[in-house]
Design a protein around this motif. Structure first.
Motif, PDB file in Angstrom:
ATOM      1  N   PRO A   1      -8.639  37.430  32.164  1.00 45.18           N
ATOM      2  CA  PRO A   1      -8.299  38.857  32.097  1.00 45.18           C
ATOM      3  C   PRO A   1      -7.284  39.176  31.000  1.00 45.18           C
ATOM      4  O   PRO A   1      -7.339  40.264  30.409  1.00 45.18           O
ATOM      5  CB  PRO A   1      -7.711  39.156  33.487  1.00 45.18           C
TER       6      PRO A   1
ATOM      7  N   LYS B   1     -11.457  45.221  34.010  1.00 41.04           N
ATOM      8  CA  LYS B   1     -11.645  44.695  32.652  1.00 41.04           C
ATOM      9  C   LYS B   1     -13.054  44.137  32.556  1.00 41.04           C
ATOM     10  O   LYS B   1     -13.343  43.088  33.121  1.00 41.04           O
ATOM     11  CB  LYS B   1     -10.609  43.597  32.375  1.00 41.04           C
TER      12      LYS B   1
ATOM     13  N   TRP C   1     -13.399  41.595  35.552  1.00 42.58           N
ATOM     14  CA  TRP C   1     -12.192  41.229  36.277  1.00 42.58           C
ATOM     15  C   TRP C   1     -11.658  42.484  36.942  1.00 42.58           C
ATOM     16  O   TRP C   1     -11.612  43.541  36.311  1.00 42.58           O
ATOM     17  CB  TRP C   1     -11.125  40.675  35.323  1.00 42.58           C
TER      18      TRP C   1
ATOM     19  N   ARG D   1      -8.525  43.947  39.894  1.00 40.00           N
ATOM     20  CA  ARG D   1      -7.469  43.701  40.889  1.00 40.00           C
ATOM     21  C   ARG D   1      -6.902  45.045  41.326  1.00 40.00           C
ATOM     22  O   ARG D   1      -7.142  46.080  40.675  1.00 40.00           O
ATOM     23  CB  ARG D   1      -6.370  42.792  40.342  1.00 40.00           C
TER      24      ARG D   1
ATOM     25  N   TRP E   1      -6.290  38.782  40.711  1.00 41.16           N
ATOM     26  CA  TRP E   1      -7.474  38.985  39.885  1.00 41.16           C
ATOM     27  C   TRP E   1      -8.699  38.359  40.549  1.00 41.16           C
ATOM     28  O   TRP E   1      -8.625  37.260  41.111  1.00 41.16           O
ATOM     29  CB  TRP E   1      -7.311  38.347  38.505  1.00 41.16           C
TER      30      TRP E   1
ATOM     31  N   PRO F   1      -9.926  33.281  40.044  1.00 43.28           N
ATOM     32  CA  PRO F   1      -9.833  32.769  38.670  1.00 43.28           C
ATOM     33  C   PRO F   1     -10.023  31.257  38.574  1.00 43.28           C
ATOM     34  O   PRO F   1     -10.485  30.759  37.546  1.00 43.28           O
ATOM     35  CB  PRO F   1      -8.417  33.171  38.242  1.00 43.28           C
TER      36      PRO F   1
END
Lengths: 284, 284
Positions: free
Chosen positions: A136, A157, A181, A183, A238, A262
């Motif tokens: 990210p 993203k 991505w 969050r 994320w 991730p």
């Protein structure tokens, strides 16, 4: 109470507010959130999360969420709602819930079932690996489009399938696939509630394919959780989200999603069936 | 009655028998089928089909099945069972059901929700195309292995991932993917009931990966239907089934399936979460 205890300057997270429930003897009372508003009624991800919470916070609950299926029966109006959650069956290591949400007695707006399980650490194997994508930190944040408030609750993203919506449909259908991505815009440790909400945080696949907004809604959503509560809490917030669709047919379409940590672990996956109205033929 | 009406020599189809229900004022009474028996209790696909039928044959029902989510709470013992199906919400073109199966009052063995919808013919688009494979006429029939009776109800012709089960686990995990043509061993026109049953008619992905049988069961199964009743009936009974898994973790795994008509249309898709016990370490 938790929020104020951690400091006067700390606002309660929108997801905590949207899923806050108070116990009234035989049912929970909650309230819709303006922070998670969609085109028609409350954002389905927030509704799914509060339905899960009705079982998760229930004194009878054992284990961690394993599966959640939500059917959206009718839009939820702004204001108070009630949830009845019943443990239909409790085994030694699994528990089955039946959950209903309504605003007026007898007028069901959402039904759900949930399975909880006590996981025992053991053999693990992931036949499907997380796609290799830049982290990210190497991708610019993207504001999807001026839209309903729920979109503001997420930082997004895009790696693939960044939305490109206009006034006219694409000449040819475009790919349904999206990878991004995401969050919580206001930081919050990941848990089953946020994964539930994120499992619905992909704009309608039909928008992606057609390039325009059309009347659209989720009818049914199933989310599977592939990690225990302890596993998820260690993440930094994320999540790599992947969404795709296989079929749009006679007013209904599907969506398949995966949410990866991730470090490559699959945290959750899910499917949904959606309704849509096709755009009117040009010139009509 | 239907079966005998069509000729004394015509036996009732096992799926009709397994899903036969009689109405008792506020509930259905059915009976487990020895034809669809699994390692422990009744085969989950047959149980899912009879749960769907409790809504499908209900006098209040509108539209065709769109989504079915079943949670298996405990094994169903051989014999009679009861199903209570309730239309929690009926809209103009969709209907939401809550369904429970039990053998003793208050001892719930399976819960389900279902969504029905009146489909309006319109724009259709399939981002995911059926894999190109030889037709069933070019593939030899395969008897999976001497196993539980439900396997005998299906003719299977493997395109990919033909089971290879032995006494010792594979040295390394093998692919979880399977693709096969399948149809009812006793011919029967396809419908939502048979698609429901077929959506569970893949041997456990964990067997495929490990190469051995381990204690295993479906916990939760969701099936989506992508066609109206009229659309399905036109098929010749063959379905191309595709199953895969993304994750096995701490005693639970997933499964994703798709069922295609020979002409390439996606008839149904689904997911399930399963429990398994890993094989004991060698030498133990």
């Amino acid at each position: 109470m938790d929020a104020t205890a951690s400091g006067a300057a700390t606002a309660r997270h929108p997801l905590e507010a949207a899923t806050a429930l108070t116990w009234h003897g035989d049912r929970w009372i909650g309230r819709t959130s303006k922070d998670y508003w969609a085109f028609v009624g409350q954002y389905g991800g927030a509704t799914a999360a509060v339905l899960l919470r009705a079982a998760l916070d229930h004194p009878d609950r054992i284990g961690d969420p394993l599966a959640l299926s939500v059917n959206y029966c009718a839009p939820i109006a702004e204001g108070e709602f009630q949830i009845v959650a019943r443990a239909a069956r409790t085994n030694r290591s699994t528990q089955h819930w039946v959950i209903e949400l309504f605003q007026q007695e007898g007028d069901v707006l959402a039904t759900a079932t949930a399975v909880f399980a006590r996981r025992r650490p053991g053999w693990s194997h992931a036949p499907t690996q997380m796609p290799q994508v830049p982290p990210p930190s190497q991708i610019a944040a993207y504001k999807v489009f001026p839209g309903p408030s729920w979109l503001d609750q997420y930082e997004m993203k895009f790696v693939l399938g960044q939305p490109a919506l206009g006034k006219m449909p694409h000449a040819e259908p475009q790919p349904a696939e999206t990878m991004l991505w995401m969050r919580d815009a206001m930081p919050r440790p990941l848990d089953a509630l946020s994964l539930t909400s994120m499992s619905d945080a992909f704009i309608g696949r039909v928008f992606q394919v057609l390039g325009v907004l059309v009347p659209f809604g989720t009818v049914s959503l199933t989310t599977y959780f592939h990690c225990s509560a302890d596993d998820v809490a260690a993440e930094d917030g994320w999540v790599l989200g992947h969404a795709d669709a296989a079929i749009f047919r006679d007013g209904f379409g599907d969506q398949t999603v995966r949410l990866w940590a991730p470090d490559g672990r699959l945290l959750a996956s899910g499917v949904q069936t959606t309704y849509f109205r096709e755009p009117a033929a040009e010139g009509k």
